[in-house]
Design a protein around this motif. Structure first.
Motif: not given
Length: 291
Positions: A106-111, A162-172
């Motif tokens: 999530a951190l890698a994709i969101g960032l 289960s990483w998808v929701t957290q990735a969206r949060l990190v991106r936001a």
């Protein structure tokens, strides 16, 4: 201004968050309970009265307190308390491992998506949308089926699912924070993108990330138990709460202790981690200072 007010103003955001968390008595008590569970899981070989494979053939399905078994034995004569302790080790290993896997993804994709933007963001978020559309539990079932029944397979399957929701949060969070003045100042001083993302953006996004992480841990524990109920948990004889609950349900009338003991501990553990999540959410809610 009094000395007390001066100290209060001087406290940093982490100190204020910790102060709010401690005032949440249910969450703080749950934190102590979960810390105790973690210590028990780590020390399982030292404190379990029996090995999880050890059988007492003469006392199969013994009731609680009989034949030297505090919580009784199962249909093979294995000590239920010992298997609960080792099952706790399995549950926490899978839960924390899966959440660490999900958090890294999530951190890698969101960032990357939030900071770089453009074509990179479009590709990464399209991939995220595809993963979001695919049922996470079904994805975990497929992954375990492919990788085999092991703790490693469960960690990878639940984490990737289960990483998808957290990735969206990190991106936001990144989209919001990269417009702040201190980020613009760092950029104008020649700071590289990696430095800005890790040193200036990520630390300020950690609060919401911790909140989602604290709720994701009990979800991972429940997912591991659910997979065990479907026969896709760890390989026997390694204990799993889900497998113990499944086996106990078959002997509900003849030996109810087989179901009650793992079900109660499972429910208490999920509640405790969920209450910790509530406390973390309130701790990072600035309006909680007024309550």
């Amino acid at each position: 201004m009094t000395a007390t007010e001066g100290v209060r103003v001087a406290r940093g955001p982490w100190a204020r968050a910790w102060s709010r968390f401690r005032r949440h008595r249910l969450a703080f008590g749950s934190l102590i309970f979960c810390a105790f569970l973690i210590l028990v899981a780590i020390a399982a070989p030292l404190i379990a009265p029996y090995g999880y494979e050890e059988t007492d053939i003469q006392h199969k399905l013994a009731g609680p307190g009989s034949a030297g078994h505090l919580l009784g034995t199962d249909l093979l004569g294995r000590d239920i308390l010992s298997r609960l302790i080792y099952g706790l080790q399995t549950a926490l290993t899978v839960a924390f491992g899966a959440e660490l896997t999900a958090l890294v993804l999530a951190l890698a994709i969101g960032l990357l998506a939030g900071y770089l933007g453009g074509r990179v963001e479009q590709v990464l978020m399209a991939f995220t949308d595809v993963m979001y559309a695919f049922p996470s539990y079904l994805f975990a079932v497929v992954m375990v089926t492919v990788l085999g029944r092991s703790i490693f397979a469960l960690v990878v399957a639940i984490g990737i699912a289960s990483w998808v929701t957290q990735a969206r949060l990190v991106r936001a969070q990144v989209l919001t924070l990269k417009q702040r003045e201190y980020v613009e100042a760092a950029r104008s001083m020649g700071a590289k993108g990696t430095t800005i993302a890790i040193r200036y953006i990520l630390p300020n996004a950690i609060g919401p990330i911790l909140v989602t992480t604290s709720f994701a841990i009990p979800a991972a524990i429940a997912a591991e138990a659910g997979l065990a109920l479907l026969g896709l948990g760890v390989q026997p004889p390694t204990p799993s709460w889900g497998a113990m609950i499944s086996d106990g349900s078959r002997y509900l009338l003849a030996a109810p202790h087989l179901l009650v003991a793992p079900a109660v501990l499972f429910a208490l553990t999920l509640l405790a981690f969920t209450w910790i999540g509530d406390g973390v959410r309130d701790a990072f809610d600035a309006s909680g200072e007024q309550r």
